[in-house]
Design a protein around this motif. Structure first.
Motif, PDB file in Angstrom:
ATOM      1  N   ASP A  60       0.833  -1.211   0.000  1.00  0.00           N
ATOM      2  CA  ASP A  60       0.000   0.000   0.000  1.00  0.00           C
ATOM      3  C   ASP A  60       0.862   1.254   0.000  1.00  0.00           C
ATOM      4  N   GLU A  64       0.753   4.168  -2.870  1.00  0.00           N
ATOM      5  CA  GLU A  64       0.552   5.588  -2.571  1.00  0.00           C
ATOM      6  C   GLU A  64       1.724   6.440  -3.059  1.00  0.00           C
ATOM      7  N   ALA A  67       1.728   6.723  -6.845  1.00  0.00           N
ATOM      8  CA  ALA A  67       0.659   7.610  -7.326  1.00  0.00           C
ATOM      9  C   ALA A  67       1.044   9.072  -7.088  1.00  0.00           C
ATOM     10  N   GLN A  68       1.593   9.325  -5.913  1.00  0.00           N
ATOM     11  CA  GLN A  68       1.984  10.690  -5.561  1.00  0.00           C
ATOM     12  C   GLN A  68       3.110  11.179  -6.480  1.00  0.00           C
ATOM     13  N   MET A  71       1.814  11.700 -10.116  1.00  0.00           N
ATOM     14  CA  MET A  71       0.967  12.881 -10.203  1.00  0.00           C
ATOM     15  C   MET A  71       1.808  14.155 -10.118  1.00  0.00           C
ATOM     16  N   LYS A  72       2.812  14.133  -9.271  1.00  0.00           N
ATOM     17  CA  LYS A  72       3.684  15.301  -9.130  1.00  0.00           C
ATOM     18  C   LYS A  72       4.416  15.581 -10.442  1.00  0.00           C
ATOM     19  N   THR A  75       1.766  17.015 -12.956  1.00  0.00           N
ATOM     20  CA  THR A  75       1.322  18.387 -12.658  1.00  0.00           C
ATOM     21  C   THR A  75       2.442  19.405 -12.900  1.00  0.00           C
ATOM     22  N   GLU A 185      -6.800  12.808 -14.059  1.00  0.00           N
ATOM     23  CA  GLU A 185      -7.250  11.700 -13.201  1.00  0.00           C
ATOM     24  C   GLU A 185      -6.296  10.542 -13.400  1.00  0.00           C
ATOM     25  N   ILE A 197      -5.993   3.204  -6.050  1.00  0.00           N
ATOM     26  CA  ILE A 197      -5.932   4.588  -5.578  1.00  0.00           C
ATOM     27  C   ILE A 197      -6.176   5.495  -6.784  1.00  0.00           C
ATOM     28  N   LYS A 198      -7.144   6.386  -6.623  1.00  0.00           N
ATOM     29  CA  LYS A 198      -7.464   7.327  -7.705  1.00  0.00           C
ATOM     30  C   LYS A 198      -7.244   8.741  -7.184  1.00  0.00           C
ATOM     31  N   ILE A 199      -6.437   9.483  -7.913  1.00  0.00           N
ATOM     32  CA  ILE A 199      -6.197  10.880  -7.544  1.00  0.00           C
ATOM     33  C   ILE A 199      -6.681  11.750  -8.688  1.00  0.00           C
ATOM     34  N   ALA A 200      -7.449  12.773  -8.337  1.00  0.00           N
ATOM     35  CA  ALA A 200      -7.932  13.707  -9.355  1.00  0.00           C
ATOM     36  C   ALA A 200      -7.531  15.110  -8.949  1.00  0.00           C
ATOM     37  N   THR A 201      -7.078  15.882  -9.918  1.00  0.00           N
ATOM     38  CA  THR A 201      -6.728  17.260  -9.621  1.00  0.00           C
ATOM     39  C   THR A 201      -6.868  18.106 -10.885  1.00  0.00           C
TER      40      THR A 201
ATOM     41  N   GLU B  54      -6.869  21.316  -6.848  1.00  0.00           N
ATOM     42  CA  GLU B  54      -7.856  21.494  -7.925  1.00  0.00           C
ATOM     43  C   GLU B  54      -8.626  22.800  -7.711  1.00  0.00           C
ATOM     44  N   ASN B  84     -11.005   5.624  -2.214  1.00  0.00           N
ATOM     45  CA  ASN B  84      -9.637   5.176  -1.964  1.00  0.00           C
ATOM     46  C   ASN B  84      -9.468   4.390  -0.666  1.00  0.00           C
TER      47      ASN B  84
END
Lengths: 211, 135
Positions: A60, A64, A67-68, A71-72, A75, A185, A197-201, B54, B84
């Motif tokens: 886990d 995490e 994913a972090q 995403m970083k 972005t 996403e 794990i789903k991250i949306a921004t 966001e 999550n």
């Protein structure tokens, strides 16, 4: 007389015999041994569960962290891009930057023959960055790759971790051009625990070139 | 073993050794377990952090256009709910925005949620410059 009879009876029923505890200890041991085995078995089961919990926890953590990190990267790439291209539901996004080609030319050079200065301006180069879900030949699930050019798959930024492998479920990007906002996403799944794990921004792209 | 078990003293000795071993084993297992209790809040904190970003991105976009900054959530409504923690137990986020200042605003976004009966929140702050026409 009576006393003698009583003593005889007591002797017959073994009441005056010396009490030996050997038999009792053996019976107690016969009861205690299965109990001991049962206790040890339950402890073994508990420890097995704890080790499984530890393994899941590591998996886990990897999920995490990946994913972090992914995403970083996305972005940050989006924030400074001049243009972005998305390809529907396929997990591909392309960012375009403009960078100076050769700064060495970007200064006045004296032309003594004609008594003037010549200014060579630097070339504007289109630099690209691709984020793409791709499944390697020897792998069952896709990883997320980041590449400078299309078609070269050498640097996965997710998956292949010793403590817990992951797969990319999807990377969706949608551009809101008038607002200069990119919705992102990202969903990753652990191959150890099958947790997702789903991250949306959203990222504001101040440098986005809008025609 | 049979020799030892011939009297109670020998049996007691075996008992004491076994009990000590079992107690030590159980203590070791419990000490191991204490550090491995899953903390569900870390996943939600990461999700909330990107949700706050966001909102900030939407406010930055509005500020560039010279609009007034609203305090309501401007992002995708579906992003306010996350699975999550587990698919059976979706968690809903609440986003609150505080705006202080005139031209350069100090925007504070607070994302809060309740998981397993425990309330938690994160705060993200950013200075946003509002573009205004000069007279």
């Amino acid at each position: 007389m009576v006393g003698k009879i009583l003593l005889k009876l007591k002797g017959r029923f073994g009441l005056l015999k010396k009490v030996r505890s050997g038999g009792f200890v053996l019976i107690e041991f016969a009861i205690a041994l299965p109990l001991l085995v049962m206790i040890l078995y339950s402890l073994a089961m508990v420890s097995l569960n704890i080790f499984r919990l530890g393994r899941d926890q590591l998996a886990d953590y990897v999920l995490e962290a990946e994913a972090q990190y992914a995403m970083k990267r996305i972005t940050q790439a989006a924030r400074f891009a001049k243009d972005v291209q998305t390809y529907g539901d396929s997990s591909i996004v392309k960012f375009v930057y403009h960078s100076l080609g050769n700064t060495g030319y970007n200064k006045p050079i004296p032309d003594l023959k004609n008594m003037q200065y010549l200014l060579y301006t630097s070339r504007d180069i289109r630099e690209t960055r691709y984020f793409r879900g791709y499944k390697r030949a020897n792998r069952n699930y896709p990883n997320l790759y980041v590449e400078r050019q299309e078609g070269s798959y050498t640097n996965p930024i997710t998956g292949d971790n010793y403590f817990g492998d992951t797969k990319l479920n999807y990377l969706h990007c949608a551009l809101d051009k008038p607002k200069k906002i990119l919705h992102i996403e990202l969903e990753l799944e652990s191959l150890v625990t099958e947790r997702k794990i789903k991250i949306a921004t959203a990222v504001f792209m101040p440098g986005l070139e809008v025609e | 073993m049979i020799k030892i078990l011939k009297d109670e003293r020998g049996f007691l000795m075996v008992n004491v050794i076994f009990l000590t071993l079992i107690t030590a084993f159980a203590a070791m297992i419990l000490l191991n377990a204490a550090s491995r209790i899953k903390n569900p809040q870390s996943t939600l904190r990461l999700t909330a952090l990107y949700l706050a970003n966001e909102q900030l991105a939407q406010l930055e976009s509005l500020a560039t256009a010279g609009s007034e900054l609203p305090t309501s959530f401007q992002g995708e409504p579906k992003d306010l709910i996350t699975e999550n923690l587990s698919e059976e137990n979706p968690i809903e986020f609440e986003v609150k925005t505080e705006i202080n200042g005139d031209n350069v605003c100090n925007v504070k976004v607070t994302v809060s949620w309740i998981a397993n009966g425990r309330e938690d929140f994160i705060e993200v702050e950013r200075a946003i410059w509002i573009a205004k026409e000069s007279s």
